[in-house]
Design an enzyme around this catalytic site. Structure first.
Site, short mmCIF file in Angstrom:
data_model
loop_
_atom_site.label_atom_id
_atom_site.label_comp_id
_atom_site.label_asym_id
_atom_site.label_seq_id
_atom_site.Cartn_x
_atom_site.Cartn_y
_atom_site.Cartn_z
N SER A 73 -56.14 50.26 23.50
CA SER A 73 -55.89 51.63 24.00
C SER A 73 -55.63 52.65 22.90
O SER A 73 -55.69 53.85 23.18
CB SER A 73 -54.68 51.63 24.93
OG SER A 73 -55.09 51.53 26.25
N LYS A 76 -58.09 55.36 22.45
CA LYS A 76 -58.19 56.51 23.37
C LYS A 76 -57.84 57.82 22.68
O LYS A 76 -58.38 58.88 23.00
CB LYS A 76 -57.25 56.29 24.57
CG LYS A 76 -57.65 55.11 25.45
CD LYS A 76 -56.55 54.78 26.46
CE LYS A 76 -56.94 53.61 27.36
NZ LYS A 76 -55.83 53.18 28.24
N TYR A 251 -47.48 54.24 27.77
CA TYR A 251 -47.50 53.67 29.12
C TYR A 251 -46.30 54.19 29.93
O TYR A 251 -45.95 55.37 29.81
CB TYR A 251 -47.49 52.13 29.06
CG TYR A 251 -48.64 51.54 28.27
CD1 TYR A 251 -49.96 51.75 28.65
CD2 TYR A 251 -48.40 50.76 27.16
CE1 TYR A 251 -51.00 51.18 27.93
CE2 TYR A 251 -49.43 50.19 26.44
CZ TYR A 251 -50.74 50.40 26.83
OH TYR A 251 -51.76 49.85 26.12
N VAL A 269 -52.73 47.09 24.17
CA VAL A 269 -52.35 45.77 24.69
C VAL A 269 -52.53 44.62 23.69
O VAL A 269 -52.06 43.52 23.96
CB VAL A 269 -53.08 45.42 26.00
CG1 VAL A 269 -52.59 46.26 27.15
CG2 VAL A 269 -54.58 45.51 25.83
N1 GLU Z 1 -59.35 47.64 27.10
C1 GLU Z 1 -58.09 47.69 27.73
C2 GLU Z 1 -58.21 48.06 29.20
O1 GLU Z 1 -58.83 49.01 29.55
C3 GLU Z 1 -57.19 48.62 27.01
C4 GLU Z 1 -55.85 48.54 27.58
C5 GLU Z 1 -54.74 48.99 26.70
O2 GLU Z 1 -54.69 48.68 25.50
O3 GLU Z 1 -53.86 49.66 27.26
O4 GLU Z 1 -57.68 47.40 30.04
#
Ligand code: GLU
Length: 342
Positions: A73, A76, A251, A269
């Site tokens: 994530s 992002k 989060y 994650v």
């Molecule tokens: N590829 C993961 C998902 O979309 C990223 C999640 C994360 O790191 O929060 O579930």
């Protein structure tokens, strides 16, 4: 806690403080390695690294700083910056909001008739929408343009971990459901399998803890890479990126983090966590076991200790913001040059 005692006017040398944090938390065995993407379950829970990169390219670090892992994530943040540069703020705001949610990162709640766009670019729905904005005439061109953007931030070649990409692609039913809902409600156009592939590829990008700290330092440096000197993001968009990191980056712990640590951050994650101290440094921690919010257990501990010690909470006006910077100035560190990045 012992480490936090004795706050004076001048911090201890940062390198020795990082080493003491590493020693203090390496035996902390709380948390679980993410397993919902099967390939992530293979991570070694004992791996632990802390990296600090200053705006002039000095690096202070300890632990498994050269260990590669998938960015997840944290990607992002950078994809959002790319969308802002390619489309402009207003256009991106039409597609993705900037409102924090109290919902889990992979929630499909609020993707309904009443919502016109995903809440923010740090939750999966918003991130999939953001990544779908990457320009290009084919999936390969879009991937190459996305990778080129990440290369500029890291300062060397970067690659997608195919095993993790395929693992997430095969099991990412929830993200697929989110994409279908967004398609249904007109929040996403075009081929959603392609959009999901690009999003999964972006999440499977391999980085090290040092890379993440360097990327964070580029944001701290108003979008200019601390080592290559290249502009990686226009300064006007650094503000936007840091704002969503501050309000949405951690989060369901984002409010708690803003309150306790007080700097823009993003976690993923796989156990990575980056934070930006504007005009001072980028910091990253890597440690795979996650708490119930999905944040690295050791990562959160390290940042809480650093913030308390050096007073870099953005609203801790009593600390005057110079504490951390002074400590960096008084310390000696390996200074990276471009050749060492290659
Ligand atoms: N590829 C993961 C998902 O979309 C990223 C999640 C994360 O790191 O929060 O579930």
């Amino acid at each position: 806690m012992q480490l936090l005692k004795g706050m004076g006017n001048v911090g201890p040398p940062i390198q020795s403080f990082l080493e003491s944090l590493y020693e203090a938390y390496r035996s902390l065995n709380a948390g679980q390695v993410a397993s919902y993407i099967p390939e992530l379950a293979k991570a070694d829970a004992s791996q632990f690294a802390i990296s600090v990169v200053t705006l002039d390219g000095r690096v202070f670090q300890v632990g498994d700083c050269q260990q590669e892992f998938t960015i997840q994530s944290i990607s992002k943040v950078f994809a959002y910056g790319m969308a802002l540069e390619e489309w402009g703020r207003d256009r991106v705001l039409e597609k993705v909001g900037v409102e924090p949610t109290g919902d889990p990162f992979n929630s499909h709640i609020r993707l309904d008739e009443t919502s016109h766009r995903p809440d923010n670019p740090m939750v999966n729905a918003g991130a999939i929408a953001t990544t779908s904005l990457v320009k290009g005439s084919s999936p390969t061109e879009r991937l190459n343009r996305l990778l080129a953007m990440f290369r500029r931030y890291v300062g060397r070649d970067v690659y997608v971990d195919i095993s993790t990409f395929l693992s997430e692609r095969a099991t990412g039913h929830r993200n697929r459901a989110i994409a279908h809902l967004m398609l249904n409600f007109g929040m996403l156009n075009g081929d959603i399998e392609e959009a999901l592939d690009l999003y999964f590829q972006q999440c499977a990008l391999l980085v090290t803890c040092q890379d993440l700290a360097t990327m964070a330092a580029a944001l701290a440096n108003r979008g200019q890479h601390p080592i290559t000197g290249e502009r990686v993001l226009r300064a006007e968009y650094v503000r936007d990126v840091l704002s969503v990191m501050y309000t949405c980056g951690m989060y369901n712990f984002a409010g708690e983090w803003a309150f306790r640590v007080g700097i823009p951050a993003k976690s993923g994650v796989s156990g990575g966590l980056i934070a930006v101290i504007p005009n001072q440094a980028g910091i990253a921690v890597f440690s795979p076991p996650l708490d119930e919010n999905g944040n690295s257990v050791r990562g959160v501990k390290v940042f809480e200790a650093l913030s308390q010690k050096y007073g870099f909470h953005m609203f801790d006006l009593s600390m005057g913001h110079c504490h951390f910077h002074d400590s960096l100035l008084s310390d000696s560190a390996e200074k990276l040059d471009q050749e060492q990045l290659l």
